[in-house]
Scaffold this motif. Structure first.
Motif, short mmCIF file in Angstrom:
data_model
loop_
_atom_site.label_atom_id
_atom_site.label_comp_id
_atom_site.label_asym_id
_atom_site.label_seq_id
_atom_site.Cartn_x
_atom_site.Cartn_y
_atom_site.Cartn_z
N GLY A 81 11.61 15.60 -7.29
CA GLY A 81 10.03 14.89 -7.27
C GLY A 81 10.12 13.65 -7.72
N CYS A 82 9.14 12.75 -7.13
CA CYS A 82 9.27 11.40 -7.67
C CYS A 82 7.39 10.89 -7.81
CB CYS A 82 9.99 10.39 -6.56
SG CYS A 82 9.69 8.56 -7.16
N SER A 83 7.31 10.22 -8.95
CA SER A 83 5.96 9.64 -8.97
C SER A 83 6.10 8.29 -9.87
CB SER A 83 5.21 10.60 -9.87
OG SER A 83 5.63 10.83 -11.13
N TRP A 84 5.04 7.62 -9.74
CA TRP A 84 5.11 6.24 -10.20
C TRP A 84 3.75 5.96 -10.71
CZ3 TRP A 84 6.37 7.21 -5.19
CH2 TRP A 84 5.65 6.97 -4.33
N SER B 183 0.76 -1.02 -0.06
CA SER B 183 -0.17 -0.10 -0.07
C SER B 183 0.92 1.36 -0.01
CB SER B 183 -0.97 -0.11 1.19
OG SER B 183 -0.18 0.18 2.53
N ASN B 184 1.95 1.23 0.41
CA ASN B 184 2.86 2.47 0.69
C ASN B 184 3.58 2.40 -0.86
OD1 ASN B 184 2.72 2.85 3.19
ND2 ASN B 184 4.25 1.69 3.94
N ILE B 185 3.49 1.62 -1.73
CA ILE B 185 4.20 1.64 -2.97
C ILE B 185 3.32 2.51 -3.88
CG2 ILE B 185 4.79 0.51 -5.08
CD1 ILE B 185 5.97 -1.75 -3.70
N PRO B 186 1.85 2.69 -4.00
CA PRO B 186 1.09 1.53 -3.89
C PRO B 186 0.98 0.80 -5.20
CG PRO B 186 -0.15 3.42 -4.20
CD PRO B 186 1.33 3.87 -4.29
N SER B 187 0.66 -0.65 -5.16
CA SER B 187 0.51 -1.35 -6.49
C SER B 187 -0.58 -2.28 -6.19
CB SER B 187 1.95 -2.27 -6.54
OG SER B 187 1.70 -3.12 -7.35
N HIS B 188 -1.76 -1.68 -7.02
CA HIS B 188 -3.02 -2.60 -6.83
C HIS B 188 -2.99 -3.88 -7.39
CE1 HIS B 188 -7.45 -3.02 -8.31
NE2 HIS B 188 -7.51 -2.44 -6.76
N GLY B 189 -2.23 -4.15 -8.20
CA GLY B 189 -2.23 -5.50 -8.98
C GLY B 189 -1.53 -6.45 -7.69
N THR B 190 -0.37 -6.15 -7.27
CA THR B 190 0.18 -6.85 -6.43
C THR B 190 -0.49 -7.03 -4.87
OG1 THR B 190 2.43 -5.98 -7.07
CG2 THR B 190 2.54 -7.20 -4.97
N GLY B 191 -1.18 -5.98 -4.74
CA GLY B 191 -2.05 -5.98 -3.53
C GLY B 191 -3.20 -6.94 -3.67
N VAL C 159 11.28 10.28 -11.72
CA VAL C 159 12.09 11.38 -11.17
C VAL C 159 12.40 12.62 -11.98
CG1 VAL C 159 14.01 11.60 -9.62
CG2 VAL C 159 13.21 9.45 -9.74
N THR C 160 12.15 13.84 -11.24
CA THR C 160 12.53 15.06 -11.85
C THR C 160 13.88 15.22 -12.65
OG1 THR C 160 11.02 16.12 -10.19
CG2 THR C 160 12.60 17.74 -11.53
N ALA C 161 13.62 15.59 -13.93
CA ALA C 161 14.69 15.39 -14.79
C ALA C 161 15.72 14.17 -15.10
CB ALA C 161 15.77 16.73 -14.31
N ASP C 162 15.14 13.05 -14.76
CA ASP C 162 15.56 11.77 -15.06
C ASP C 162 15.85 11.66 -16.71
OD1 ASP C 162 16.56 9.35 -14.95
OD2 ASP C 162 14.79 8.52 -14.38
N LYS C 163 17.07 11.49 -17.00
CA LYS C 163 17.48 11.38 -18.45
C LYS C 163 18.05 9.96 -18.66
CE LYS C 163 17.02 15.88 -19.06
NZ LYS C 163 18.07 16.68 -19.44
#
Length: 520
Positions: free
Chosen positions: A467-470, A237-245, A481-485
């Protein structure tokens, strides 16, 4: 009488002493429980009397008596009875020390635990694995990791319990590498050692490692128990990953059956809520045979995080009318958060004032800060400012940040500068407040102010945390991740971003000024 018969009779006698000691102590405890007029000193005096009345006292029956008090959570009496050993000339054994150190740990008395450890050391028993495991567990919970490591090194042939305790200590100290190394050295891993690793990783924010360990546990044929799933599901739930959950939920039903206990159920409620699936979250909540206050809090917070404030309020009213459970400060905070993020400002103010009137001790600074945030987000700055000035305590940095966030939304520049100055006064190196103030000036078009703030940040060596999102897509979690090249799909990602910028530039002249170097 031959030797085997003597041993058999000896075992019967010892067993009889244990039964007598246990029953005598339990009867005594029942008597004291039914008579609440007994003071603590009376209870201890009565415990001494019970102890002295045990016939033909030896270390086995005396240890059994101490163990009985410990099982009844009467740890003070257990410690006092241990002191009687020396008055009666009884030499404690390794089981006595293991039991009494367990009581001192539950009392959270580190000083007493060290004294008991010293006593065991003096009597040559500290290296015993039973004593060593108890000492190790105590130092992990109450003292330093260094003391725990020393106790582990002093233990002769440490078993899986000793190693699991030290693993917990490493994880508590955020030393993941040492914990993983020690875990890998375990010849025989049991469910407790797996739970320690999974739970430790989950509690220290290493959620992906916790999920991977749970999967590895299943692959090795270890059967998880009711303590495993809350840790593993919380990590998902902290990741969160619905399929794995959902996979972990199915796994819990497979091993534990359809009627999941309240702890597994609560973790599932939070899991589905964090994944935005409030329908399944509510379904798990409804099917729970037993609910505690955490169950109600989880569903209220779930609706709050998903912007469904009306449903959160309805659930709160249900817990007040239909349940004998009393809402706690977490319940109130979830309710205020729900009202805040759903625009239910008047309702949030009503519940806050009601809580202050009915149970003022339950209202903490975080509730006051939430109300400031609520008023600021809705543009009611005068009320928010007056509320801060009338607080019964000095406002911390969180209050001014809440006010600054509202100012940023509504472009209230004079008040945003006041809030920012208060934040910088309290914490001169707070990066987020500089960025929030910079954003507020940029919205107002004050680019010289933005430039000044950025220059000041650079001079002070202040670095913004990226910043980070997934997103979970086709069973795979992709992190951005912000400015991830370095992403494998970098070309496609920045290509889509360029198309979006071209479309948006038709509506905003500032966006049209963004050049390709900024995008790449």
């Amino acid at each position: 009488m031959n030797l085997s018969c003597r041993r058999g009779v000896s075992r019967i006698i010892v067993r009889s002493f244990n039964v007598f000691a246990n029953s005598h102590v339990v009867q005594s405890w029942n008597f004291l429980s039914e008579n609440p007029e007994f003071e603590e000193s009376d209870r201890i005096r009565h415990a001494h009397q019970v102890f002295d009345e045990i016939p033909e006292m030896d270390v086995v029956s005396a240890t059994a008596a101490i163990g009985s008090f410990m099982k009844q959570n009467r740890h003070e009496e257990a410690i006092c009875l241990f002191k009687r050993f020396f008055h009666l000339g009884i030499r404690p054994n390794e089981f006595t020390f293991g039991t009494v150190i367990g009581s001192s740990t539950l009392l959270r008395d580190a000083k007493l635990s060290r004294q008991l450890h010293a006593c065991a050391l003096k009597m040559g028993m500290s290296s015993n694995v039973f004593v060593g495991s108890s000492v190790l567990n105590c130092y992990v919970k109450l003292a330093s990791l260094e003391e725990a490591r020393k106790a582990f090194q002093d233990t002769h042939e440490p078993n899986v319990v000793s190693r699991t305790n030290l693993i917990s200590g490493y994880l508590k100290d955020n030393n993941f590498e040492e914990a993983l190394l020690l875990f890998g050295e375990l010849a025989e891993k049991n469910v407790v050692s797996w739970n320690a690793m999974i739970g430790g990783c989950s509690q220290t924010g290493r959620n992906e490692e916790a999920v991977n360990l749970f999967v590895e546990m299943l692959r090795e044929g270890m059967v998880p128990n009711e303590s495993t799933f809350p840790c593993a599901i919380t990590a998902v739930s902290n990741i969160p990953s619905h399929g794995t959950g959902k996979s972990f939920h199915a796994c819990a039903i497979k091993f534990l059956g359809q009627r999941l206990n309240v702890f597994v159920g609560n973790s599932l409620i939070s899991l589905y809520a964090r994944c935005g699936n409030m329908e399944d979250s509510l379904l798990v909540f409804t099917k729970l045979q037993e609910r505690n206050v955490v169950s109600w809090n989880s569903i209220i917070w779930g609706y709050a995080h998903n912007g469904r404030g009306s449903e959160a309020v309805a659930i709160f009213e249900r817990v007040n009318k239909q349940s004998n459970l009393k809402p706690n400060r977490v319940t109130l905070l979830g309710l205020l958060f729900a009202c805040n993020h759903s625009g239910l400002v008047d309702k949030g103010c009503f519940y806050f004032k009601k809580a202050v009137k009915d149970d003022p001790n339950s209202v903490k600074p975080e509730h006051y800060a939430c109300l400031v945030d609520m008023l600021s987000r809705s543009g009611r700055f005068k009320e928010a400012e007056e509320f801060i000035h009338n607080l019964p305590f000095d406002p911390g940095i969180g209050f001014w940040k809440a006010l600054l966030g509202g100012c940023q939304i509504h472009s209230n520049n004079p008040l945003s500068e006041l809030a920012a100055s208060k934040i910088i006064e309290l914490d001169p190196r707070d990066v987020s407040s500089f960025l929030m103030l910079s954003n507020a000036h940029s919205v107002a078009g004050r680019w010289h102010k933005v430039s000044d703030i950025r220059r000041e940040m650079k001079e002070k060596g202040m670095v913004r945390v990226p910043g980070c999102s997934w997103i979970e897509l086709r069973g795979k979690v992709r992190v951005f991740v912000t400015a991830d090249k370095n992403k494998e799909l970098k070309g496609e990602i920045y290509g889509v971003l360029k198309v979006l910028v071209e479309h948006l530039s038709e509506f905003d002249p500032f966006i049209s000024a963004i050049d390709d170097d900024f995008l790449y």
